[in-house]
Scaffold this active site. Structure first.
Site, short mmCIF file in Angstrom:
data_model
loop_
_atom_site.label_atom_id
_atom_site.label_comp_id
_atom_site.label_asym_id
_atom_site.label_seq_id
_atom_site.Cartn_x
_atom_site.Cartn_y
_atom_site.Cartn_z
CG ASP A 168 -1.93 1.06 1.26
OD1 ASP A 168 -2.43 1.41 0.18
OD2 ASP A 168 -2.23 1.58 2.35
CD GLU A 413 -0.35 -5.57 7.68
OE1 GLU A 413 -0.73 -5.57 6.51
OE2 GLU A 413 -0.94 -4.97 8.61
CE1 TYR A 475 -5.04 0.73 10.10
CE2 TYR A 475 -4.00 -1.42 9.97
CZ TYR A 475 -3.92 -0.04 9.87
OH TYR A 475 -2.74 0.57 9.55
CD GLU A 511 0.59 -0.68 9.79
OE1 GLU A 511 -0.54 -0.71 9.25
OE2 GLU A 511 1.63 -1.07 9.23
C1 BDP Z 1 -1.54 -2.13 6.92
C2 BDP Z 1 -0.22 -2.04 6.17
C3 BDP Z 1 0.07 -0.62 5.69
C4 BDP Z 1 -1.16 -0.02 5.07
C5 BDP Z 1 -2.28 0.00 6.10
C6 BDP Z 1 -3.56 0.64 5.57
O1 BDP Z 1 0.84 -2.48 6.98
O2 BDP Z 1 1.16 -0.62 4.80
O3 BDP Z 1 -0.94 1.26 4.53
O4 BDP Z 1 -2.56 -1.33 6.43
O5 BDP Z 1 -4.35 -0.08 4.97
O6 BDP Z 1 -2.07 -3.39 6.83
O7 BDP Z 1 -3.74 1.83 5.73
#
Ligand code: BDP
Length: 601
Positions: A168, A413, A475, A511
């Site tokens: 991404d 990941e 997330y 993240e």
């Molecule tokens: C995570 C990835 C990251 C992406 C992020 C996203 O590690 O590189 O930019 O998701 O979707 O899974 O914003």
């Protein structure tokens, strides 16, 4: 390979500026030996910079394959009796370099430096031509991993090549970091390895200096910030004991200078190199990450090297601004997601006391379980693993002496649920620990795609037992249960506790975040608004604060960044706390308030 620094015996000449540039549309440069004469039909291209956003030509922006760079330069006559090296900070992703038509070095991997001794091919006191062919093609055996799709149907013309299965971020390409000419003596200090420890109030520096050629003696001076000699050492290998040492502390860095001098039999000085050294220790317990024996809580970001127009090109202006923003917001750390950043960034982090998780470019090694496995002999194991090991060697070789680096991240990941991946990563972990027994090792994990994401994936257990810290990207209320902020406390707490319960290791949230279009507002919050980003962060934080094994929070992402075009991306990824132009969104003030008043170290 030492970072180029000037001294009494060394000179550095920066070749940054405007170079000649040409796209190799028909992939004919090698066949037609473009390196053997001036390129011709070129355009101007700045170095360092990605070439993608410099012109108005969509073809250049999205080009997949080779591009060529060229520049004329002079080497002073008095460099003749020395060693002249051409050093490229990075070229994405594979490069070959010629001087006056003769090949001097080639390199695979887009985020690490490489150099070639050009003393025999360069003309002293005369014009020289450097030519670089740079290829941005990614495949199953490169890091990052990618695949080039060529279509065979009549609706897609021949030569229509698209990079797929890439991660991404935009596949920015070109010469991204400075190209420098370096002069050293013929006998020279080739490398130095420094490790540090603390004994009550004293600092211990163990060092090993590697000389190319022979020197009669080696003298070491450790200098404090004012340039006063603190302690003196002799020989290529030794220990310096620093009484009442000033430590390298997060956001309070103290750097000594280790001055190394090599002398000849007759007492004349051969070579001098000066290395900044920070004294600090790193350890983990089952619940804590200790820097200098004190529990450290990671406050900061996953970042990218990314900015308007220059793409991934090194830029002191952007880098200085980014560090100022990190200071302003109260951050103490970042991860070099998803590749090693420039040496200049690492040097700045050393000086400012910003803690770094140094990540290798192993990204794109993840897929949905429904698809064919990735870690098979044909795809990644074998040839791909060899490259991964090579990248780790080069990365540790480059960054081993940075006090800011506390942990190596070997991948982001990956499909760590695949059985074969365990064998693969175990080999990379073992090699990393062998090369650097002093730092922590991790692999950044994610929810298994297609699963609910609140259960630590059973097969990921295999890999976790070899890591020092469990790093997870989460997330909740974004990719999982989109829009349902109220589920965050329940899901995050449950998930984090499961990781801790199963592995008994500190857990770092590497993240979490929400795409946020600056200026978009709605209350009660809905996805993509500034209110949603704020509320989401707040709920994550309230949960993390209850967990004594949680060792930190790295928001995804520091700033908005470019990605390939996809229906889930509106001109790039918008999860930044700052816009791509480095202006704060509302969440920046929320973080500032939290991190500045944070009770943890
Ligand atoms: C995570 C990835 C990251 C992406 C992020 C996203 O590690 O590189 O930019 O998701 O979707 O899974 O914003």
């Amino acid at each position: 390979m030492l970072y180029p620094r000037e001294s009494e015996t060394r000179q550095v000449k920066d070749l940054s500026g405007i170079w000649n540039f040409k796209i190799d549309k028909n992939n004919e440069g090698f066949v037609k030996k473009w390196f053997s004469q001036p390129l011709g039909n070129t355009m101007e291209m700045p170095v360092p910079a990605s070439y993608n956003d410099i012109t108005q030509d969509k073809y250049i922006r999205d080009h997949v394959g080779y591009v060529w760079y060229e520049k004329v330069f002079f080497v002073p006559k008095d460099w003749r009796d020395c060693r002249t090296v051409l050093r490229v900070g990075s070229a994405s992703h594979h490069a070959t370099v010629w001087i006056n038509g003769k090949e001097v070095v080639s390199h695979r991997g887009g985020f690490l430096p490489f150099e070639g001794d050009i003393s025999e091919v360069v003309q002293f006191g005369n014009a020289n031509r450097v030519t670089l062919a740079v290829d941005n093609t990614l495949d199953n055996y490169t890091l990052p991993r990618g695949e080039i799709q060529t279509s065979k149907d009549e609706m897609h013309p021949e030569n229509h090549r698209v990079l797929v299965n890439f991660c991404d971020f935009y596949n920015y390409s070109g010469i991204h970091r400075p190209v420098r000419l370096i002069l050293t003596p013929k006998i020279y200090i080739a490398d130095v390895i420094v490790t540090t420890d603390i004994n009550e109030t004293d600092g211990i520096i163990d060092y090993k200096v590697i000389i190319n050629g022979s020197a009669a003696s080696i003298q070491i001076n450790l200098l404090d910030k004012d340039g006063h000699i603190v302690i003196h050492g002799q020989g290529a290998k030794g220990r310096l004991e620093v009484k009442n040492a000033k430590l390298w502390e997060p956001r309070n860095a103290y750097l000594y200078t280790m001055e190394m001098k090599a002398f000849a039999e007759n007492g004349s000085l051969i070579d001098v190199y000066r290395l900044p050294v920070g004294i600090r220790t790193i350890k983990v317990t089952d619940k804590q990450f200790l820097i200098n024996g004190k529990p450290f809580y990671f406050k900061g970001f996953g970042k990218h090297e990314d900015s308007d127009i220059r793409g991934k090109g090194h830029d002191d202006v952007i880098n200085t601004k980014d560090f100022n923003l990190m200071k302003w917001i109260g951050a103490n750390s970042f991860r070099t997601s998803h590749y090693p950043y420039s040496e200049e960034i690492m040097n700045m982090a050393d000086r400012l006391g910003i803690v770094v998780i140094d990540e290798c470019p192993a990204v794109g090694l993840g897929d949905v379980p429904a698809n064919p496995p990735i870690f098979t002999e044909e795809r990644i194991n074998g040839k791909g693993m060899e490259h991964h090991l090579q990248v780790m060697r080069e990365m540790i070789q480059r960054d081993k002496n940075h006090p800011c680096v506390v942990m190596w991240s070997l991948a982001n990941e990956s499909s760590t649920w695949e059985k074969n991946s365990i064998k693969y990563f175990k080999r990379i972990i073992d090699e990393t620990r062998k090369l650097d027994p002093t730092r922590m090792v991790t692999i950044v994990l994610h929810s298994m795609p297609g699963q609910k994401g609140i259960q630590p994936e059973l097969r990921e257990r295999g890999i976790c037992k070899y890591l020092d810290v469990v790093c997870v990207n989460r997330y909740f209320s974004w990719y999982l249960d989109s829009g349902q902020l109220d589920l965050i406390p329940l899901q995050l707490e449950y998930d984090m506790k499961q990781w801790y319960k199963r592995f008994n290791k500190p857990v770092l949230l590497t993240e979490y975040g929400a795409d946020t279009i600056a200026g978009l507002h709605q209350d009660p919050p809905v996805m993509f608004t500034e209110e949603y980003q704020c509320e989401m962060l707040d709920l994550y934080h309230k949960t993390l604060d209850k967990l004594d094994f949680a060792i930190g929070e790295h928001v995804w992402n520091f700033a908005d960044f470019a990605t390939k075009q996809r229906i889930v991306r509106a001109v790039g990824n918008k999860k930044g706390i700052f816009t791509r132009q480095r202006q704060p969104k509302s969440a920046a003030f929320l973080l500032k308030k939290r991190w500045e008043n944070f009770s943890k170290y």
